[in-house]
Scaffold this active site. Structure first.
Site, PDB file in Angstrom:
ATOM      1  N   GLU A  89      30.740  44.055  34.903  1.00 16.80           N
ATOM      2  CA  GLU A  89      29.811  44.692  35.542  1.00 16.80           C
ATOM      3  C   GLU A  89      30.309  45.608  35.934  1.00 16.80           C
ATOM      4  O   GLU A  89      31.070  46.313  36.564  1.00 16.80           O
ATOM      5  CB  GLU A  89      29.918  43.280  36.241  1.00 16.80           C
ATOM      6  N   CYS A 109      40.054  39.459  34.573  1.00 14.92           N
ATOM      7  CA  CYS A 109      41.056  40.016  35.423  1.00 14.92           C
ATOM      8  C   CYS A 109      42.461  38.496  35.011  1.00 14.92           C
ATOM      9  O   CYS A 109      42.272  37.130  35.193  1.00 14.92           O
ATOM     10  CB  CYS A 109      40.981  39.975  36.676  1.00 14.92           C
ATOM     11  N   CYS A 116      38.551  35.492  44.622  1.00 16.30           N
ATOM     12  CA  CYS A 116      37.772  36.276  43.733  1.00 16.30           C
ATOM     13  C   CYS A 116      37.503  36.287  42.532  1.00 16.30           C
ATOM     14  O   CYS A 116      38.169  35.060  42.397  1.00 16.30           O
ATOM     15  CB  CYS A 116      38.814  37.512  43.436  1.00 16.30           C
ATOM     16  N   GLY A 156      39.694  43.883  36.791  1.00 12.28           N
ATOM     17  CA  GLY A 156      40.646  43.866  36.446  1.00 12.28           C
ATOM     18  C   GLY A 156      41.059  44.480  37.393  1.00 12.28           C
ATOM     19  O   GLY A 156      40.782  44.875  38.274  1.00 12.28           O
ATOM     20  N   GLU A 157      42.444  44.568  36.837  1.00 15.66           N
ATOM     21  CA  GLU A 157      44.210  45.293  37.585  1.00 15.66           C
ATOM     22  C   GLU A 157      43.877  46.254  37.235  1.00 15.66           C
ATOM     23  O   GLU A 157      44.892  46.547  36.307  1.00 15.66           O
ATOM     24  CB  GLU A 157      44.576  44.304  37.714  1.00 15.66           C
ATOM     25  N   SER A 188      41.503  51.240  43.211  1.00 16.21           N
ATOM     26  CA  SER A 188      42.460  50.169  44.290  1.00 16.21           C
ATOM     27  C   SER A 188      43.361  49.279  42.937  1.00 16.21           C
ATOM     28  O   SER A 188      43.126  48.719  41.984  1.00 16.21           O
ATOM     29  CB  SER A 188      41.061  48.948  44.496  1.00 16.21           C
ATOM     30  N   SER A 211      44.565  46.040  47.524  1.00 11.14           N
ATOM     31  CA  SER A 211      44.343  45.295  48.218  1.00 11.14           C
ATOM     32  C   SER A 211      45.570  44.519  48.557  1.00 11.14           C
ATOM     33  O   SER A 211      46.014  43.241  48.463  1.00 11.14           O
ATOM     34  CB  SER A 211      43.985  43.920  46.965  1.00 11.14           C
ATOM     35  N   HIS A 213      44.898  42.110  51.646  1.00 10.15           N
ATOM     36  CA  HIS A 213      44.454  40.924  52.092  1.00 10.15           C
ATOM     37  C   HIS A 213      45.408  39.564  53.461  1.00 10.15           C
ATOM     38  O   HIS A 213      44.955  38.497  53.691  1.00 10.15           O
ATOM     39  CB  HIS A 213      43.711  40.125  50.970  1.00 10.15           C
ATOM     40  N   CYS A 330      32.658  40.461  43.425  1.00  8.29           N
ATOM     41  CA  CYS A 330      32.542  41.234  43.115  1.00  8.29           C
ATOM     42  C   CYS A 330      32.847  40.086  41.090  1.00  8.29           C
ATOM     43  O   CYS A 330      33.778  39.151  41.969  1.00  8.29           O
ATOM     44  CB  CYS A 330      34.470  41.726  42.878  1.00  8.29           C
TER      45      CYS A 330
END
Ligand code: SF4
Length: 342
Positions: A89, A109, A116, A156-157, A188, A211, A213, A330
């Site tokens: 997406e 991911c 997430c 995804g990373e 990111s 990221s 957090h 996401c």
């Protein structure tokens, strides 16, 4: 199956041209045909020979991604796209400065960040450079627009797919092709320390977002499994390295989760991590989902957190919420699609 022409960087296509008896400049003609004139088939590139058209037709294809679903709101469109039997997406956002698109780099991911939706969809495979780039091209073509900014922050990373990411960046910024400014692109990462250093060593002008957090290791380890591999002090050391090599500002993404990471203590810890560094903090109101274990922090609490950072001299913004009501978080669109088709 033919190869996608969109998978090739210009130097790669130049090498293919030379190895097959064509000229290096033919790669420029092909790039200009595909990316600037946006031809739909190789035969429509008017300034190349019949032999080259045949070679390209025999070995490559110009194929955009299929759009399976599009959800639209006033300021945000969310698209589910198909890539060789799987789905990914991307999200298109309208800002006063132009259109930005958030794109994916993997199908699923493996990083498993607890908050997430994408982390619940295990990685199936990496996207190729072409599949990363085609998200931008497919949506530009569908909506008849020119995207001004690209954020590589979808499913995804990106640093877990480093080589393909680097090639995708080369294709996006190629002057004879898409010619997007490097400073208009942001990558990111959840904090893969060695790759942050590798990224710094590329010496690009592409922006880096982390990221984060959480403001300490205990909390971060509860939210993001990657932090068991790389502690915050190692992460900060790689960020210092990145800043010293590139002299570019780094953005910290910080999702505000009620009673988890939104205390005054956390704000003070975060401030001390950022103090005196070229870091900009983005506070993100959490988009709760029905089955989520997390709750959204109230506006007042976010403002309080923000004020503590400001008082400590940290550059900070509260991210404007976009795409409310269209599965804004996401991975939500893909997750709900997969639930429906299963
Ligand atoms: S936040 Fe990013 S790295 Fe973490 S699970 Fe989600 S997509 Fe993967």
């Amino acid at each position: 199956m033919k190869n996608s022409i969109f998978d090739l960087t210009k130097p790669e296509l130049e090498a293919i041209m030379l190895n097959n008896g064509f000229k290096k400049f033919n790669a420029t003609q092909v790039f200009e045909g595909i990316y600037k004139k946006k031809v739909e088939c190789f035969d429509d590139i008017v300034n190349i020979s019949k032999d080259l058209k045949k070679f390209l037709n025999d070995n490559y294809e110009i194929r955009y991604l299929d759009v399976i679903e599009a959800l639209k709101s006033e300021d945000t469109n969310k698209y589910l796209l198909s890539v060789r039997g799987s789905t990914i997406e991307c999200v298109l956002m309208s800002h006063d400065y132009g259109k930005s698109i958030c794109i994916s780099t993997q199908i699923g991911c493996n990083m498993g960040c607890k908050f997430c939706e994408s982390g619940k969809l295990k990685k199936i495979r990496d996207l190729t450079p072409g599949e990363i780039v085609l998200q931008v091209l497919t949506i530009e073509r569908l909506e008849n627009i020119r995207v001004s900014n690209v954020v590589i922050m979808g499913i995804g990373e990106p640093f877990d797919n480093f080589a393909n990411l680097v090639n995708a960046l080369a294709i996006l910024t190629e002057p004879k092709g898409i010619d997007l400014g490097s400073r208009k692109i942001t990558v990111s990462t959840c904090g893969i320390v060695p790759k942050i250093k590798d990224f710094a060593n590329l010496h690009t002008q592409v922006n880096l977002a982390i990221s984060l957090h959480a403001s300490n290791d205990d909390l971060r380890q509860k939210l993001m499994p990657i932090s068991k591999a790389y502690k915050i002090n190692e992460l900060m050391e790689s960020i210092d390295y990145y800043i010293s090599v590139t002299n570019r500002r780094v953005t910290f993404e910080y999702i505000m989760l009620l009673d988890i990471n939104d205390s005054e203590e956390c704000a003070k810890e975060l401030a001390s991590l950022c103090k005196g560094k070229l870091i900009y903090v983005n506070l993100i109101p959490y988009n709760s989902t029905s089955d989520s274990q997390f709750k959204r922090t109230s506006k007042e609490r976010i403002t309080n957190f923000y004020n503590i950072l400001v008082k400590n001299g940290i550059n900070v913004v509260i991210r404007k919420e976009m795409g409310k009501g269209i599965k804004g978080a996401c991975g939500q669109l893909k997750a709900s699609y997969e639930r429906e088709v299963k």
